[in-house]
Write an enzyme that holds these catalytic residues in place. Structure first.
Site, PDB file in Angstrom:
ATOM      1  N   ASP A  77       0.833  -1.208   0.000  1.00 13.72           N
ATOM      2  CA  ASP A  77       0.000   0.000   0.000  1.00 13.72           C
ATOM      3  C   ASP A  77       0.863   1.251   0.000  1.00 13.72           C
ATOM      4  OD1 ASP A  77       0.836  -0.678   2.658  1.00 13.72           O
ATOM      5  OD2 ASP A  77      -0.650   0.721   3.464  1.00 13.72           O
ATOM      6  N   GLU A 138       0.176  -1.518   5.545  1.00  8.52           N
ATOM      7  CA  GLU A 138       1.270  -1.159   6.447  1.00  8.52           C
ATOM      8  C   GLU A 138       1.188   0.298   6.866  1.00  8.52           C
ATOM      9  OE1 GLU A 138       5.362   0.315   7.531  1.00  8.52           O
ATOM     10  OE2 GLU A 138       4.006   0.960   5.927  1.00  8.52           O
TER      11      GLU A 138
END
Length: 373
Positions: A77, A138
Site C-alpha cells: 500500500d 502497512e
C-alpha cells in the site's frame, strides 16, 4: 539493460494505484508476475478480518541447495496523493511528475525483489528456499502483517525492505507504540450566568497535563498529544473534549508504564473535578531489538562486507512490518533501499541505490547458512 528492466518493473508497479485499503489490483499484478517467474504463490484470507483491499501474499522460490530458508518482506500500500503516479528519471534518480508521491515506499522494495529473483534464475545462483511476503495496510498501522499467521512461513529469519537512506543502513531496533483516545466528560452550563454549575473539561485536561510528559523523554522514548478537540460556543462551559496521543519506546516495559501513567493522570484529574473520562488504548506495534550475534544480523553483516557496503545500525522512532514479524517469533531487521523524502511529492530514489539493494538481496540469499551449521 538490467537497470532498464528494474526501472520498468518499478514504473509498472507504481502505475497501479494502491492507496491503503485499495491494494487488490497490485496484488493481482504480483500474483501473475510471480507465477510467470515460476514461483509458488499462496495467500491467506486475512482481508475478511482486516477489511483491507487484499490478503497477505507469499511467493516462494524453492531451494536448489541445502541452505536455511529466508524471507523478505515488502508492503504493497501507499499513502496519498498516490493516484496516477508517473515516473520520470533525472540525473540517475527516479521521481514522480511532481503532483503525487513516487511510491518507492515500498514498491521500490518489490521491484528490487523481482530483479533479484530474475538475476538468480538467469545466473543459476544456488540458493535455499526463499519466501517473499507482500502485505497490505502497512501505512495505516501494520494491519496486514499483524494479521499474517506466521506458520505460513518456513523461514525464521528475514529482511524487510522498507527503510530510507543509502543501502547498508539497517534498522535493528524499533519502538513499542501505543495510541490512545481520551474522551473527557464534564457538565455544561452558561459561562456568564452560572459557570459554578458546570464542570469544565478544560480544567480536567489542564490538571492532567501538569503530570503527563510529552516530547523526547530519553534516547529511545517519546510521547505526544497530537489532537485536542471540543467546544462549540464561548458562552458554554466546555463539557466534552477528545484527546488523541501516543507513547513510543524501544523498551516495551517503559512504554507500558508510560501508557498506564497517562491513563491514571486523566482518571485522577476527572475524579478531582467531578467529571469522567473514557480511555481507549491501542497497541499499534511491539518493539524489538536485534543484536549482532543473531543469525539474521550475521548473514547481513557478512553480505554487506562482501559488497563493500558501509554498515550503519539504526534505532527507529517508527514502526514497520519488522515489528510484526519479531512480535510473532520471526527475527527480522529492516534494510534501507535508497528512497528519500517519502510521503511527499518530492520523494525520489537513486537508481544506483536500487542496484546496490538488488545485489545485497542476492548476497544475503547466497550467504544463508547451510542447514547443518
Amino acid at each position: 539493460m538490467l537497470s532498464e528492466r528494474m526501472i520498468q518493473n518499478f514504473s509498472n508497479l507504481v502505475s497501479i494505484d494502491s492507496i491503503s485499503r485499495s491494494e487488490e489490483k497490485v496484488h493481482d499484478y504480483l500474483k501473475k508476475k510471480f507465477r510467470d517467474l515460476k514461483l509458488k504463490v499462496t495467500e491467506d484470507n486475512s482481508k475478511i478480518k482486516t477489511s483491507l483491499g487484499a490478503n497477505n501474499l507469499i511467493a516462494t522460490l524453492e531451494g536448489t541447495s541445502e541452505k536455511e530458508p529466508l524471507f523478505f518482506s515488502c508492503h504493497t500500500d501507499t499513502v496519498s496523493p498516490g493516484e496516477g503516479i508517473e515516473v520520470v528519471e533525472e540525473d540517475g534518480k527516479l521521481f514522480s511528475k511532481g503532483d503525487t508521491i513516487l511510491g518507492a515506499d515500498d514498491k521500490a522494495g518489490i521491484a528490487i525483489i523481482i530483479e533479484a529473483i530474475q538475476q538468480i534464475q538467469e545466473q543459476g545462483i544456488p540458493h535455499g528456499k526463499v519466501e517473499f511476503v507482500f502485505s497490505p495496510g502497512e501505512e495505516i498501522g501494520l494491519i496486514g502483517s499483524s494479521a499474517l499467521k506466521m506458520d505460513m512461513l518456513t523461514a525464521t529469519n528475514g529482511y524487510v525492505l522498507d527503510s530510507g537512506g543509502v543501502v547498508g543502513r539497517v534498522t535493528i531496533a524499533s519502538p513499542t507504540l501505543y495510541m490512545y483516545d481520551v474522551t473527557i466528560s464534564g457538565v455544561a452550563a452558561h459561562a456568564g450566568i452560572e459557570p459554578e454549575k458546570g464542570i469544565s473539561a478544560i480544567s480536567i485536561l489542564a490538571d492532567a497535563l501538569q503530570n503527563i510528559q510529552i516530547g523526547r523523554l530519553d534516547e529511545t522514548t517519546t510521547a505526544n498529544i497530537g489532537v485536542i478537540q471540543g467546544g462549540e460556543s464561548t458562552n458554554v462551559v466546555l463539557d466534552h473534549m477528545l484527546i488523541k496521543g501516543e507513547v513510543r519506546s524501544v523498551d516495551p516495559q517503559k512504554a507500558n508504564i508510560l501508557i498506564q501513567e497517562v491513563s491514571n493522570y486523566f482518571r485522577q484529574a476527572a475524579k478531582k473535578h467531578g467529571g469522567s473520562v473514557t480511555i481507549e488504548i491501542k497497541r499499534m506495534a511491539t518493539g524489538f531489538h536485534i543484536n549482532d550475534d543473531e543469525n539474521v544480523m550475521k548473514t547481513f553483516l557478512k553480505s554487506a562486507k562482501n559488497l563493500g557496503l558501509e554498515v550503519v545500525r539504526e534505532v527507529s522512532g517508527g514502526g514497520s512490518d519488522a515489528n510484526s514479524f519479531n512480535e510473532k517469533g520471526k527475527k527480522a531487521v529492516n534494510l534501507s533501499i535508497g528512497y528519500e523524502k517519502i510521503h511527499t511529492t518530492d520523494e525520489y530514489i537513486p537508481v544506483e541505490e536500487m542496484k546496490k539493494a538488488v545485489q545485497l538481496v542476492i548476497e544475503i540469499i547466497k550467504n544463508s547458512p547451510n542447514k547443518m551449521e
